[in-house]
Design a protein around this motif. Structure first.
Motif, short mmCIF file in Angstrom:
data_model
loop_
_atom_site.label_atom_id
_atom_site.label_comp_id
_atom_site.label_asym_id
_atom_site.label_seq_id
_atom_site.Cartn_x
_atom_site.Cartn_y
_atom_site.Cartn_z
N TYR A 253 0.85 -1.19 0.00
CA TYR A 253 0.00 0.00 0.00
C TYR A 253 0.89 1.24 0.00
N ARG A 255 1.02 4.76 0.73
CA ARG A 255 0.18 5.68 1.50
C ARG A 255 0.15 7.09 0.91
N HIS A 258 -2.26 6.55 -2.02
CA HIS A 258 -3.41 5.67 -1.75
C HIS A 258 -3.62 4.65 -2.88
N GLY A 279 -7.24 3.87 -4.63
CA GLY A 279 -8.09 4.23 -3.49
C GLY A 279 -8.10 5.71 -3.22
N SER A 280 -7.55 6.50 -4.13
CA SER A 280 -7.49 7.95 -3.94
C SER A 280 -8.65 8.63 -4.68
#
Length: 327
Positions: A253, A255, A258, A279-280
């Protein structure tokens, strides 16, 4: 307390009844200890459990030299048959000398000795047989095998604290046995890493799948921070006495953006698959392709020359090397 420990041991080892026979022929009992064991159902069951567990550990017989190739930084404690046998004989002599056939004394002695194997408590590091203890046990009921996770951990508490000055490295070995007689089928001393960093904590899970497969999941946490999204999974196919890596996957992942990246080495189908999940809330560019928020992109390569890997030779470093070579 003794009774609670006794019940716990019965459940862990799977002994069916506290009225089980002792590990020896009670018709030939002659010493005070033997007569006491045969006269007490709980002592008899403890003796049976001790015998079973002793045979399990005796079957492994790995020396420091056997394990030296696993790491350059750890001096692996021996898992040797001769040391186990000598310590067991010494314990038997001490029990016979000190207990005089008294049931309460014998019960406490057995539970203490079993605690050395199972790690139900933390023995003193001065203990003559402190070494590998059982941390996890999984019975593969479909194929009559048992997987054991052994740990060598001399830390006196589980609260090590980041940068602890008293932290002792923790080592793991996974062994696979035939349940009927505890014969060692295979082992691996590198699937679970050697924990030499007091800030790093390991969480893992073993499970049996319905197609004669064994699954190991691992994840890590730093005590100075929270759980990350990363983790690794190994799936092994078990055919009688042969254990072969079926699939490996890891999750990373990022960060800062994302972005979730899942890499799979599929040894059965000879594939490398890398899936990216955005996931952003922004468009991400991966391998020259734009991925919208909430969407995913899968990159697949066919790899004809993926090797067949046994349980014993599988480790995380090898997986990383294979992925780099394939890409």
């Amino acid at each position: 307390m003794i009774r609670q420990l006794f019940i716990c041991l019965m459940l862990v080892m799977g002994v069916p009844s506290i009225a089980a026979a002792a590990s020896f022929d009670c018709n030939k009992a002659t010493t005070e200890t033997e007569i006491a064991i045969c006269s007490d159902p709980e002592l008899s069951a403890l003796d049976e459990l001790m015998s079973s567990l002793y045979q399990l550990k005796y079957s492994i017989n790995l020396s420091s030299e056997d394990l030296s190739f696993e790491t350059d930084t750890f001096d692996f404690p021996a898992f040797e048959r001769t040391a186990l046998r000598d310590n067991q004989f010494r314990w038997i002599e001490e029990v016979q000398t000190n207990c005089f056939g008294l049931s309460a004394c014998l019960t406490e002695a057995y539970l203490t000795r079993l605690g050395d194997f199972y790690g139900l408590y933390k023995p003193s590091r001065a203990s003559q047989d402190f070494g590998w203890t059982i941390e996890r046990r999984l019975v593969l009921s479909e194929i009559g095998q048992t997987v054991i996770v052994w740990v060598h951990n001399t830390n006196e508490t589980e609260d090590y604290g980041c940068f602890s000055e008293t932290y002792h490295p923790i080592s793991y070995i996974i062994t696979v046995h035939r349940t009927s007689d505890w014969r060692l089928i295979d082992y691996n001393a590198s699937l679970l890493p050697h924990m030499d960093d007091s800030c790093l904590m390991l969480e893992y899970d073993l499970s049996e799948l319905g197609d004669h497969s064994l699954e190991l999941n691992t994840s890590f946490m730093r005590s100075a921070g929270g759980w990350g999204a990363g983790g690794e999974n190994f799936t092994f196919k078990i055919n009688e006495d042969e254990i072969i890596l079926k699939k490996y996957s890891k999750l990373y992942y990022a960060r800062n953006v994302h972005l979730f990246e899942t890499t799979v080495l599929d040894f059965e189908n000879k594939l490398l698959k890398i899936e990216y999940d955005n996931g952003s809330e922004e468009v991400q560019t991966v391998r020259g392709k734009n991925i919208d928020p909430g969407e995913n992109f899968e990159h697949v390569l066919h790899v004809d020359n993926l090797p067949e890997l046994s349980f014993n030779h599988t480790n995380i470093s090898l997986m990383y090397d294979l992925i780099e070579r394939v890409e």
